[in-house]
Design a protein around this motif. Structure first.
Motif, short mmCIF file in Angstrom:
data_model
loop_
_atom_site.label_atom_id
_atom_site.label_comp_id
_atom_site.label_asym_id
_atom_site.label_seq_id
_atom_site.Cartn_x
_atom_site.Cartn_y
_atom_site.Cartn_z
N HIS A 1 1.33 -3.68 26.11
CA HIS A 1 0.57 -2.62 25.78
C HIS A 1 0.23 -1.60 26.66
O HIS A 1 0.38 -0.46 26.58
N TYR A 2 -0.45 -1.93 27.97
CA TYR A 2 -0.41 -1.09 28.98
C TYR A 2 0.71 -0.37 29.69
O TYR A 2 0.67 1.08 29.57
N ASN A 3 1.88 -1.11 29.64
CA ASN A 3 3.25 -0.44 30.13
C ASN A 3 3.58 0.65 29.03
O ASN A 3 4.03 1.81 29.44
N VAL B 1 1.50 3.80 29.69
CA VAL B 1 1.73 4.47 30.72
C VAL B 1 3.08 5.16 30.73
O VAL B 1 3.09 6.34 31.05
N ALA B 2 3.94 4.51 29.85
CA ALA B 2 5.11 5.28 29.80
C ALA B 2 5.16 6.48 28.64
O ALA B 2 5.69 7.58 29.01
N MET C 1 -6.17 9.98 32.40
CA MET C 1 -5.68 9.28 31.34
C MET C 1 -5.16 7.92 31.55
O MET C 1 -5.51 6.90 31.13
N LEU C 2 -4.44 7.85 32.85
CA LEU C 2 -4.16 6.56 33.29
C LEU C 2 -5.19 5.55 33.59
O LEU C 2 -5.23 4.37 33.32
N TYR C 3 -6.36 6.25 34.40
CA TYR C 3 -7.54 5.38 34.58
C TYR C 3 -8.17 4.73 33.38
O TYR C 3 -8.78 3.78 33.16
#
Length: 55
Positions: free
Chosen positions: A19-21, A24-25, A45-47
């Protein structure tokens, strides 16, 4: 019992990582123009997604 817990935790962690990957993509694929239109900062946003998924 211990093995079942290990398997369950591993599956949960792998699902979180997938889900995280994926998120991030999506964020990395946003252009500077898209970010400007959203009035968003890529690093923020990434944080936030890291914080949301991993606590």
């Amino acid at each position: 019992m211990i093995f079942d817990n290990l398997v369950t935790r591993t599956r949960t962690n792998l699902a979180k990582r997938r889900h995280y990957n994926r998120l991030v993509a999506e964020i990395e694929n946003l252009s500077s123009r898209d970010l400007a239109d959203l009035r968003a900062d890529r690093s923020e946003m990434l944080y936030q997604i890291h914080k949301q998924i991993y606590g």
